[in-house]
Design an enzyme around this catalytic site. Structure first.
Site, PDB file in Angstrom:
ATOM      1  N   ASP A   1       0.866  -1.178   0.000  1.00  0.00           N
ATOM      2  CA  ASP A   1       0.000   0.000   0.000  1.00  0.00           C
ATOM      3  C   ASP A   1       0.903   1.229   0.000  1.00  0.00           C
ATOM      4  OD1 ASP A   1      -2.234   1.805   0.402  1.00  0.00           O
ATOM      5  OD2 ASP A   1      -3.329   0.127   1.248  1.00  0.00           O
TER       6      ASP A   1
ATOM      7  N   HIS B   1       2.285   2.076  -3.162  1.00  0.00           N
ATOM      8  CA  HIS B   1       1.359   3.049  -3.750  1.00  0.00           C
ATOM      9  C   HIS B   1       1.866   4.482  -3.632  1.00  0.00           C
ATOM     10  CE1 HIS B   1      -2.270   0.059  -3.296  1.00  0.00           C
ATOM     11  NE2 HIS B   1      -1.276  -0.421  -4.020  1.00  0.00           N
TER      12      HIS B   1
END
Length: 400
Positions: free
Chosen positions: A225, A248
């Site tokens: 993430d 991310h």
């Protein structure tokens, strides 16, 4: 006799005064070591060392002076524990070994694996490993589709700390966020190595909220993430020398879903590198959203290497299928993108989609050079509802 008695009394008072001053300034006294193995911890990776760690913390926290909790080399099984202050002096948690988290769901369904709360002058370091054993839990991380989803623990949770440091620790395979920082002030994080598979769900590297004066430097983050996420109430955050990817990216947000008046301000991200990450530098806000503000944000001296979305502002963020069509009420203003170069794995290297109700204000692009590495032409810029200026090299161009 009277003279000798009086002299002894004066000497005693001087000695007592000297010791009192030395105790008051803990740095003049050697730290006291609290070895967890002396409290019953066994380094076999199976015996639960949770209570031994808590007993060592209790005594170290009560000690009037500098204390060090010592975790020698070896593998220790530790359940969900929270170490609470306030303590009577500066305290260090020195991890030389490997700590392993539970894999039985009955023992890990909480929001914390290793927590520290209400402590001033805490140091966590040592070169050891924190193994969250996340593969045992990732199948439960289904909150987007399951309203009855279970809470999963952050590997390290820091709440209400001041003047604290975290360095030279490796966090691997967290069940959820690796490091969660909430309501902390004046905290330094450096020389960390954070890793989890690129498909591990919600394994943010470092997540910061409601905190002030946090610095992150010289670290490598490879996870599933956000490498770093700064959510509501993050102010005066400085990030330098971070390598991110996979992951991310480094994100401001997501903002606007709650904490209406906890603004994000004075964020500086400099001298960072992104390797094959889904995003590079990103600001994201919910739509629809509560009213909020993100202001004074700088992304400078950034290298992108085969990044899918190198520069992105997304004010239509909603990861669910049942999202309403509405504009974000989060105002984004005073944002600088400067000296950002490298390669994009998609054609749209610069994508700023701001709110139609509250356009982004005073966004500045200076010396942007992002090349598309595919076969379908040059990199593109897509922008809407953005007010600002550009100068220096602009590749891709046409946004401001």
């Amino acid at each position: 006799m009277g003279i000798k008695y009086g002299g002894f009394g004066i000497v005693s008072q001087v000695v007592i005064l000297f010791l009192s001053i030395a105790v008051a300034v803990y740095g003049d006294l050697p730290p006291k070591i609290f070895d967890v193995t002396k409290y019953g911890a066994v380094a076999n990776g199976k015996t639960d060392a949770s209570q031994a760690f808590l007993r060592a913390w209790r005594d170290a926290c009560r000690y009037y002076g500098r204390s060090r909790i010592w975790i020698p080399k070896g593998t220790y099984f530790v359940g969900s524990v929270t170490f609470e202050g306030p303590c009577n002096g500066p305290i260090a948690f020195l991890i030389k070994g490997t700590l392993k988290a539970p894999t039985n769901p009955q023992h890990f369904l909480s929001d914390t694996w290793l927590g520290f709360r209400y402590v001033d002058s805490l140091t966590v370091k040592g070169g050891g490993y924190l193994d969250g054993q996340g593969a045992s839990a990732w199948k439960f991380n289904n909150c987007q589709t399951n309203p009855e989803c279970r809470t999963l623990p952050a590997t390290l949770r820091f709440d209400f700390l001041t003047n604290s440091k975290l360095s030279h620790i490796r966090s691997i395979n967290s069940k959820n966020t690796h490091i969660n920082i909430f309501a902390c002030n004046y905290m330094e994080i450096s020389n960390m190595r954070i890793t989890a598979p690129s498909n591990s769900p919600n394994t943010d590297g470092i997540r910061i909220g409601s905190s002030n004066q946090i610095s992150i430097s010289d670290s490598v983050i490879q996870t599933g993430d956000d490498c770093i996420a700064m959510v509501s109430g993050s102010q005066n955050i400085n990030i330098t020398g971070v390598a991110c990817g996979p992951g991310h990216g480094i994100s401001v947000g997501s903002l606007g879903r709650n904490h209406e008046h906890e603004y994000v301000m004075n964020i500086n991200i400099r001298n960072c590198t992104f390797f094959a990450s889904d995003n590079g530098v990103r600001i994201k806000t919910w739509a629809p959203s509560l009213t909020s503000l993100a202001s004074n944000i700088t992304f400078q001296d950034i290298q992108m290497i085969n990044v899918r979305n190198p520069i992105i502002i997304d004010q239509q963020y909603c990861p669910y299928s049942s999202c309403l069509e509405a504009e974000s009420a989060v105002q984004i203003e005073n944002v600088l993108f400067k000296n950002i170069w490298g390669t994009s794995s998609t054609k749209v290297a610069l994508n700023m989609q701001c709110s139609g109700a509250l356009p982004c204000k005073n966004v500045n692009l200076i010396n942007i050079n992002l090349a598309y590495r595919g076969r379908r032409g040059h990199a593109l810029a897509w922008c809407s509802h953005v007010l600002g200026s550009s100068s220096g090299q602009q590749n891709p161009s046409g946004c401001l």
